[in-house]
Design a protein around this motif. Structure first.
Motif, PDB file in Angstrom:
ATOM      1  N   GLU A  96       0.825  -1.206   0.000  1.00 53.34           N
ATOM      2  CA  GLU A  96       0.000   0.000   0.000  1.00 53.34           C
ATOM      3  C   GLU A  96       0.862   1.259   0.000  1.00 53.34           C
ATOM      4  O   GLU A  96       0.582   2.232  -0.724  1.00 53.34           O
ATOM      5  N   ILE A  97       1.936   1.248   0.806  1.00 55.00           N
ATOM      6  CA  ILE A  97       2.823   2.413   0.858  1.00 55.00           C
ATOM      7  C   ILE A  97       3.543   2.601  -0.475  1.00 55.00           C
ATOM      8  O   ILE A  97       3.750   3.733  -0.926  1.00 55.00           O
TER       9      ILE A  97
ATOM     10  N   MET B 107      11.807   1.501  -2.172  1.00 53.15           N
ATOM     11  CA  MET B 107      11.428   2.880  -2.500  1.00 53.15           C
ATOM     12  C   MET B 107      12.574   3.672  -3.120  1.00 53.15           C
ATOM     13  O   MET B 107      12.371   4.809  -3.555  1.00 53.15           O
ATOM     14  N   LYS B 108      13.751   3.115  -3.158  1.00 54.59           N
ATOM     15  CA  LYS B 108      14.925   3.849  -3.647  1.00 54.59           C
ATOM     16  C   LYS B 108      14.681   4.438  -5.027  1.00 54.59           C
ATOM     17  O   LYS B 108      14.144   3.781  -5.908  1.00 54.59           O
TER      18      LYS B 108
ATOM     19  N   THR C 154      19.035   3.509  14.094  1.00 54.82           N
ATOM     20  CA  THR C 154      19.469   2.183  13.645  1.00 54.82           C
ATOM     21  C   THR C 154      19.320   2.043  12.135  1.00 54.82           C
ATOM     22  O   THR C 154      20.201   1.495  11.464  1.00 54.82           O
ATOM     23  N   LEU C 155      18.213   2.539  11.581  1.00 51.73           N
ATOM     24  CA  LEU C 155      18.040   2.495  10.128  1.00 51.73           C
ATOM     25  C   LEU C 155      19.089   3.350   9.427  1.00 51.73           C
ATOM     26  O   LEU C 155      19.560   2.999   8.343  1.00 51.73           O
ATOM     27  N   ASN C 156      19.423   4.487  10.048  1.00 50.55           N
ATOM     28  CA  ASN C 156      20.491   5.356   9.545  1.00 50.55           C
ATOM     29  C   ASN C 156      20.326   5.652   8.062  1.00 50.55           C
ATOM     30  O   ASN C 156      21.247   5.506   7.259  1.00 50.55           O
ATOM     31  N   SER C 157      19.112   6.060   7.692  1.00 52.37           N
ATOM     32  CA  SER C 157      18.803   6.350   6.297  1.00 52.37           C
ATOM     33  C   SER C 157      18.281   7.772   6.164  1.00 52.37           C
ATOM     34  O   SER C 157      17.397   8.186   6.925  1.00 52.37           O
ATOM     35  N   GLY C 158      18.790   8.514   5.186  1.00 53.13           N
ATOM     36  CA  GLY C 158      18.280   9.841   4.921  1.00 53.13           C
ATOM     37  C   GLY C 158      16.857   9.835   4.417  1.00 53.13           C
ATOM     38  O   GLY C 158      16.201  10.881   4.369  1.00 53.13           O
ATOM     39  N   ASP C 159      16.352   8.659   4.050  1.00 52.73           N
ATOM     40  CA  ASP C 159      14.984   8.533   3.555  1.00 52.73           C
ATOM     41  C   ASP C 159      13.999   8.137   4.651  1.00 52.73           C
ATOM     42  O   ASP C 159      12.821   7.888   4.360  1.00 52.73           O
ATOM     43  N   PHE C 160      14.462   8.089   5.894  1.00 56.22           N
ATOM     44  CA  PHE C 160      13.589   7.761   7.027  1.00 56.22           C
ATOM     45  C   PHE C 160      13.821   8.807   8.118  1.00 56.22           C
ATOM     46  O   PHE C 160      14.898   8.871   8.708  1.00 56.22           O
ATOM     47  N   ARG C 161      12.831   9.626   8.351  1.00 55.95           N
ATOM     48  CA  ARG C 161      12.933  10.686   9.341  1.00 55.95           C
ATOM     49  C   ARG C 161      11.715  10.669  10.256  1.00 55.95           C
ATOM     50  O   ARG C 161      10.759   9.928  10.029  1.00 55.95           O
TER      51      ARG C 161
END
Length: 254
Positions: free
Chosen positions: A77-78, A123-124, A157-164
């Motif tokens: 869905e996302i 999602m990249k 922990t995810l350490n991703s610029g796409d997760f805030r």
């Protein structure tokens, strides 16, 4: 904090039956530059008014990514929402932990880590990011990410610029957190703030229990570039939005 971008979620301010073009033009004239959680049929009206559609509200608030059995359905869905967001220049999708139930916080966190890590990989290249929201346990009984600790551990922990993180100051104070504690360490993980009074989630009065002037004055210049979203229950949408814009924009000048 020398610059402040203001946004307003449609769910609490867009008047039923209102003309979208008129509403969004007024919002822009008040000093807002973004709108949130806008229904697709109003996207073009918001854009015509010169407003950025900042985010969409994703699924999983109660039946969430903290349970492995929900992972495939939520991810699919996302991803469908990501396609629409990408085509329309919408940068964020708000996501959640889900309700706790019988899960320990450690198990729920690990499941969220696995689920969101895999989803981010899919999602990249979309240009769309995830915005994880923590909610207090009083307004959202049994919600697992009910303090900031869950959200920050997940983001770190995810350490991703796409997760805030979407840091709703009302929710966090209501849940017993101190937004000012370790603020500079938190800011790299926060992409969006929401504000409301602690007293009934209403207009954030300058003399209320949460001192928003003190908070936003404490945000160092250049350390936060996202939106400050008004998310409260208004008595009069137009009047309260105008007053909120005037009040919060004054905080960046002091």
């Amino acid at each position: 904090m020398k610059t402040m971008k203001l946004s307003a979620p449609d769910w609490c301010f867009f008047p039923e039956g209102a003309d979208p073009d008129t509403y969004y033009r007024k919002l822009k004239a008040m000093g807002y530059s973004g709108v949130e959680m806008v229904a697709p049929e109003r996207w073009q009206a918001a854009k015509r008014a010169g407003l950025e559609i900042v985010n969409l509200s994703g699924p999983g608030m109660t039946d969430g990514m903290n349970r492995r059995e929900n992972r495939q359905k939520l991810s699919d869905e996302i991803l469908r929402m990501t396609e629409d967001a990408s085509k329309n220049g919408i940068p964020y999708i708000i996501v959640f932990s889900g309700n706790r139930g019988e899960l320990s916080d450690r198990e729920g966190l690990e499941n969220c880590l696995e689920g969101y890590s895999a989803l981010l990989e899919r999602m990249k290249g979309s240009g769309v990011k995830l915005l994880f929201e923590m909610l207090n346990r009083f307004d959202h009984e049994d919600y697992q990410a009910d303090t900031e600790t869950f959200g920050f551990e997940l983001a770190e922990t995810l350490n991703s610029g796409d997760f805030r993180l979407l840091y709703d100051i009302y929710h966090m104070v209501r849940g017993g957190c101190d937004p000012l504690q370790d603020l500079e360490k938190k800011l790299p993980y926060i992409a969006h703030f929401h504000v409301a009074s602690l007293e009934g989630r209403k207009f954030p009065e300058p003399d209320g229990a949460i001192d928003y002037r003190a908070f936003f004055t404490a945000v160092p210049e250049g350390k936060f570039n996202g939106y400050v979203g008004m998310e409260f229950f208004p008595e009069d949408s137009e009047r309260d939005l105008a007053r909120a814009a005037e009040l919060f924009l004054s905080y960046q000048r002091n």
